[in-house]
Design an enzyme around this catalytic site. Structure first.
Site, PDB file in Angstrom:
ATOM      1  N   PRO A 191     -16.049  -4.581   2.995  1.00  0.00           N
ATOM      2  CA  PRO A 191     -17.344  -5.046   3.494  1.00  0.00           C
ATOM      3  C   PRO A 191     -18.481  -4.075   3.202  1.00  0.00           C
ATOM      4  O   PRO A 191     -19.648  -4.432   3.371  1.00  0.00           O
ATOM      5  CB  PRO A 191     -17.107  -5.179   5.006  1.00  0.00           C
ATOM      6  CG  PRO A 191     -16.089  -4.131   5.296  1.00  0.00           C
ATOM      7  CD  PRO A 191     -15.164  -4.145   4.102  1.00  0.00           C
ATOM      8  N   LEU A 192     -18.129  -2.873   2.743  1.00  0.00           N
ATOM      9  CA  LEU A 192     -19.133  -1.887   2.360  1.00  0.00           C
ATOM     10  C   LEU A 192     -19.203  -1.743   0.839  1.00  0.00           C
ATOM     11  O   LEU A 192     -19.619  -0.710   0.318  1.00  0.00           O
ATOM     12  CB  LEU A 192     -18.834  -0.533   3.016  1.00  0.00           C
ATOM     13  CG  LEU A 192     -18.963  -0.543   4.541  1.00  0.00           C
ATOM     14  CD1 LEU A 192     -18.440   0.758   5.138  1.00  0.00           C
ATOM     15  CD2 LEU A 192     -20.417  -0.763   4.957  1.00  0.00           C
ATOM     16  N   TYR A 211       0.840  -1.197   0.000  1.00  0.00           N
ATOM     17  CA  TYR A 211       0.000   0.000   0.000  1.00  0.00           C
ATOM     18  C   TYR A 211       0.882   1.257   0.000  1.00  0.00           C
ATOM     19  O   TYR A 211       1.533   1.588   0.995  1.00  0.00           O
ATOM     20  CB  TYR A 211      -0.929   0.031   1.206  1.00  0.00           C
ATOM     21  CG  TYR A 211      -1.902  -1.114   1.291  1.00  0.00           C
ATOM     22  CD1 TYR A 211      -2.228  -1.896   0.179  1.00  0.00           C
ATOM     23  CD2 TYR A 211      -2.532  -1.421   2.495  1.00  0.00           C
ATOM     24  CE1 TYR A 211      -3.127  -2.940   0.268  1.00  0.00           C
ATOM     25  CE2 TYR A 211      -3.449  -2.466   2.588  1.00  0.00           C
ATOM     26  CZ  TYR A 211      -3.729  -3.221   1.483  1.00  0.00           C
ATOM     27  OH  TYR A 211      -4.623  -4.261   1.578  1.00  0.00           O
ATOM     28  N   GLY A 259     -24.227   4.297   0.669  1.00  0.00           N
ATOM     29  CA  GLY A 259     -25.202   5.214   0.085  1.00  0.00           C
ATOM     30  C   GLY A 259     -24.642   6.599  -0.156  1.00  0.00           C
ATOM     31  O   GLY A 259     -25.370   7.510  -0.570  1.00  0.00           O
ATOM     32  N   GLY A 263     -17.434   1.125  -0.689  1.00  0.00           N
ATOM     33  CA  GLY A 263     -18.094   2.385  -0.386  1.00  0.00           C
ATOM     34  C   GLY A 263     -19.512   2.482  -0.895  1.00  0.00           C
ATOM     35  O   GLY A 263     -20.293   3.315  -0.435  1.00  0.00           O
TER      36      GLY A 263
END
Length: 327
Positions: free
Chosen positions: A204-205, A56, A212, A208
């Site tokens: 896990p989202l 990273y 929402g 992003g």
């Protein structure tokens, strides 16, 4: 913050961790000072699982994490990875998990992190030129020397996971997993449980999307979400309609859509932890609070009926070696 055990070797981590990749690459420009503040606030909130990698930002992210945890090392579980290599920040990724190089990679990570041991050391991707047993065998030597406490593996196929676990106990296996992407439920999840390997969900989202709050049109050319099929054309139209359903269901729980998505993931088993990434203190607090959202069996059934696996559209984008490799 509740804690969860990963594997059978004694590793315990917060149910919600913090993925740090976006502080150094792929998700647009970031401010180092603010990133350090977010990391330190995460520790204040009881988030112990801090996830980084030597790749990273070509080491930048490990240095950033090292700055943030200085003086608070014993409060966190430091997880880092090797196997994806970059010479310089911004370079395309390459693969290298040759045993002869693993010790050097580990020692460089220790130096950047400012610590004498790594709590969880992952093989980031399997090197197709190296049998996974050879890479994991070299990692096991680091455990014996005390440089590393627990071993992990990321984005492998089932056969590779099985072979890795036969070489040395694997405490955690990391994969993309969310309401938005559930491919690993077919084979990896049952196999990991058979082997006693904990599951760590990155993105896990849905990168992003499930918050929402992601404005697809604002993504810049260096954002690695741009090649993702799920964010384009009729796939995006379908997914936006499913996101509206997630938002509606979240409102019934007094939660945000992101919190409901994280709560759903944690409800998949006590051996699951999630590492959403963020560069915002507000979003960090929102994510951490998702651990307090309790879902009943009927809640989970409703989510499955309304926005189950087949409801979403499109294939994900994943660089380097895809999970489906069966080497």
């Amino acid at each position: 913050m509740i804690n969860r055990k990963l594997g059978n070797q004694g590793l315990s981590v917060s149910a919600i961790g913090l993925g740090c990749m976006g502080m150094s690459q792929d998700y647009g420009p970031a401010d180092d000072t603010e990133s350090v503040a977010v990391l330190q606030r995460a520790i204040d909130l009881g988030v112990t699982m801090i996830d980084t990698s030597m790749s990273y930002g070509a080491g930048h992210n490990e240095e950033l994490v090292g700055r943030a945890v200085a003086g608070r090392r014993e409060e966190v579980v430091l997880a880092t990875k090797f196997g994806i290599a970059r010479e310089r920040r911004g370079d395309p990724p390459g693969l290298d998990a040759k045993p002869a190089n693993i010790r050097r990679y580990c020692e460089n990570s220790l130096s950047r992190l400012g610590t004498d041991h790594i709590d969880l050391y992952y093989l980031h991707r399997v090197d197709p030129e190296v049998p996974v047993e050879d890479s994991v065998g070299a990692m096991a030597e680091l455990v014996a020397e005390g440089k590393v406490r627990y071993l992990g593996i990321s984005e492998t196929g089932p056969d590779q996971l099985k072979r890795a676990a036969a070489t040395h106990p694997i405490s955690a296996a990391q994969y993309e997993w969310s309401l938005f992407w559930r491919e690993l439920e077919d084979d990896i999840v049952p196999l990991a449980r058979e082997l006693g390997v904990g599951l760590v969900a990155f993105s896990p989202l849905g990168r992003g999307f499930l918050t929402g709050k992601l404005n697809i049109g604002s993504l810049t050319g260096d954002d690695d979400r741009l090649p993702d099929q799920r964010f384009h054309g009729e796939h995006l139209t379908t997914n936006e309609s499913r996101l509206a359903e997630l938002t509606r269901l979240a409102g019934a729980h007094g939660a945000t859509p992101g919190q409901l998505a994280l709560a759903w993931l944690l409800a998949q088993g006590d051996d699951v932890t999630a590492i959403p990434g963020t560069r915002s203190k507000d979003r960090l607090a929102e994510n951490a609070a998702a651990a307090d959202v309790a879902l009943s069996a009927s809640d989970l059934a409703e989510l499955e009926a309304v926005i189950g696996r087949s409801a979403w559209s499109g294939e994900r984008f994943s660089y380097a070696v895809p999970r489906t490799v069966r080497a």
